[in-house]
Design an enzyme around this catalytic site. Structure first.
Site, PDB file in Angstrom:
ATOM      1  CD1 TRP A 102      -2.628  -2.438   1.721  1.00  0.00           C
ATOM      2  CD2 TRP A 102      -2.866  -1.346  -0.415  1.00  0.00           C
ATOM      3  NE1 TRP A 102      -3.372  -2.963   1.375  1.00  0.00           N
ATOM      4  CE2 TRP A 102      -3.674  -2.581  -0.290  1.00  0.00           C
ATOM      5  CE3 TRP A 102      -3.417   0.305  -1.666  1.00  0.00           C
ATOM      6  CZ2 TRP A 102      -5.007  -2.339  -1.089  1.00  0.00           C
ATOM      7  CZ3 TRP A 102      -4.974  -0.653  -1.475  1.00  0.00           C
ATOM      8  CH2 TRP A 102      -4.512  -1.509  -1.612  1.00  0.00           C
ATOM      9  CG  ASP A 178      -2.819   3.942   3.478  1.00  0.00           C
ATOM     10  OD1 ASP A 178      -3.601   4.001   4.850  1.00  0.00           O
ATOM     11  OD2 ASP A 178      -3.170   3.508   3.151  1.00  0.00           O
ATOM     12  CE  LYS A 202      -9.231  -3.260   3.515  1.00  0.00           C
ATOM     13  NZ  LYS A 202      -8.057  -1.895   3.380  1.00  0.00           N
TER      14      LYS A 202
HETATM   15  C1  LIG Z   1      -7.403  -1.311   1.465  1.00  0.00           C
HETATM   16  C2  LIG Z   1      -6.336  -0.407   2.055  1.00  0.00           C
HETATM   17  C3  LIG Z   1      -6.529   0.326   1.225  1.00  0.00           C
HETATM   18  C4  LIG Z   1      -7.153   0.511  -0.038  1.00  0.00           C
HETATM   19  O1  LIG Z   1      -8.119   0.808   0.262  1.00  0.00           O
HETATM   20  P1  LIG Z   1      -9.522   0.867  -1.014  1.00  0.00           P
HETATM   21  O2  LIG Z   1     -10.188   1.913   0.056  1.00  0.00           O
HETATM   22  O3  LIG Z   1      -9.861   0.545  -1.651  1.00  0.00           O
HETATM   23  O4  LIG Z   1      -9.108   2.648  -2.029  1.00  0.00           O
HETATM   24  C5  LIG Z   1      -5.286   1.366   1.150  1.00  0.00           C
HETATM   25  N1  LIG Z   1      -3.989   1.018   1.964  1.00  0.00           N
HETATM   26  C6  LIG Z   1      -4.761   0.052   2.616  1.00  0.00           C
HETATM   27  C7  LIG Z   1      -3.485   0.414   4.009  1.00  0.00           C
HETATM   28  C8  LIG Z   1      -5.478  -0.966   2.592  1.00  0.00           C
HETATM   29  O5  LIG Z   1      -5.767  -1.322   3.856  1.00  0.00           O
END
Ligand SMILES: *Cc1c(COP(=O)(O)O)cnc(C)c1O
Length: 367
Positions: A102, A178, A202
């Site tokens: 990511w 993030d 998540k």
């Molecule tokens: C799932 C995830 C993303 C992507 O998220 P979207 O909502 O599909 O854009 C980005 N960063 C991390 C750490 C993730 O687990």
């Protein structure tokens, strides 16, 4: 009806009580005679739901008053692109610490809009650790430093170091993180961050809404020429209702926040998450090499555990048999293969116990 233990990495398991409440309110929300998804986002009813969700999230995570909280569509990936548009001047450098998949995505999204400096990169070591802080090549006048608090695919997480919090010290440059796969999973010090963002799917609720937490002084930055809809300042000024927000997702996330508060808040989830992940890591480490996790212990994720069996045949058998045993979605991400157990807040401790029981049994039969 059979509800299984769901180890999906995202979209992921939700608390059953939340799903039941949403089901019960589906046709008639709060005596309105219509579903919450059928009423205007400008109605007093929805505005109250939205405001309550924000207030509950502030309580849950401990978000100080000098931070704006936005609920936006576009997922985490869209926020990755918007960071530079909003916070980096044209041509300004942005620093990225890459500890997994990511982090690479974040760079890909931001590359058209900023000069990217990869301050540290875990890839040459196979994304098995967090590169040591004293080796990071930070840019003194960078717009921000970006990290991925938890790498969902590689299972690498920033963990507290030397009794201090998990947020690395990056001096006076704002730290952006993030937190998509670890938000609200343990107490954090929000004031250590300039921006925290997370897709909801998540740990917070359904896919379709992202939470963006921004220190308000950063909203004064002019950033780069951009459309109003890409402007965090405009979203903040209009309480995330610049256009029609994802009302259903916002409402459902709000129900999850209330559930988390009622369960004891993030301190309680930190306890459960530590317990669940310890159960699974202990089972891996005690298997004599039958199961393998390759991440160094200090950087092992509490949320996502990628692990491996000796060969592909066993892996396929494990996935099929675990599914038949009521343990859903243990297949690893295609980028790394093997298996992966995601242990988000809404996954009960009993699920981790059931997984560990299955792992012992599977090894006995195949080891
Ligand atoms: C799932 C995830 C993303 C992507 O998220 P979207 O909502 O599909 O854009 C980005 N960063 C991390 C750490 C993730 O687990």
């Amino acid at each position: 009806m059979t509800r299984v233990f769901n180890f999906s990495a995202g979209p992921a398991t939700l608390p059953e009580s939340v799903l039941l409440q949403a089901q019960a309110e589906m046709l008639d929300w709060n005596g309105v005679g219509a579903s919450i998804v059928e009423i205007s986002h400008r109605s007093a009813d929805f505005i109250a739901v939205a405001a309550e969700a924000e207030a509950d999230l502030r309580t849950l995570i401990g978000i100080p008053e000098n931070y704006a909280v936005l609920f936006l569509s576009g997922g985490a990936t869209t926020q990755q692109a918007l960071l530079a548009l909003n916070f980096a001047a044209p041509g300004q450098t942005v620093d990225y610490v890459v500890t997994g998949h990511w982090g690479k995505t974040a760079i890909k999204q931001v590359a058209p809009y900023a000069k990217v400096n990869i301050a540290a990169d875990g890839e040459p070591e196979g994304f098995r650790s967090i590169p040591a802080r004293d080796g990071w090549k930070l840019t003194p006048d960078a717009a921000y430093v970006h990290i991925t608090a938890n790498e969902t695919i590689h299972g690498v997480e920033f963990r507290p170091v030397d009794g201090k919090g998990a947020a690395p010290d990056v001096g006076s440059v704002p730290l952006f993180a993030d937190f998509s796969s670890s938000i609200a999973s343990e107490p954090i010090d929000v004031s250590k961050y300039g921006v925290i963002y997370a897709g909801a799917q998540k740990n917070l609720g359904p896919v379709g809404v992202a939470v963006v937490i921004i220190r308000r002084d950063l909203l004064e930055r002019s950033g780069q020429p951009r459309a109003d809809i890409f402007d965090y300042r405009s979203h903040a000024a209009r309480d995330s209702m610049l256009n029609t927000p994802p009302t259903w997702n916002w409402y459902l996330a709000g129900l999850v926040f209330k559930w988390m508060l009622a369960q004891g808040g993030v301190a309680e989830f930190a306890r459960r998450n530590a317990l669940k992940s310890k159960l699974v890591y202990d089972a891996i480490d005690a298997s004599g090499g039958f199961y393998r996790n390759e991440v160094v212990p200090q950087a092992r994720s509490r949320m996502n555990i990628p692990y491996f069996l000796p060969d592909e045949t066993l892996t396929a058998r494990f996935v099929a048999e675990s599914k038949a045993a009521g343990l859903l979605a243990l297949k690893g991400h295609k980028a790394v293969g093997g298996l992966r157990a995601s242990l988000y807040n809404a996954l009960p401790v009993e699920a981790a116990q059931a997984l560990v029981g299955f792992m012992h049994d599977f090894q006995k039969r195949n080891g």
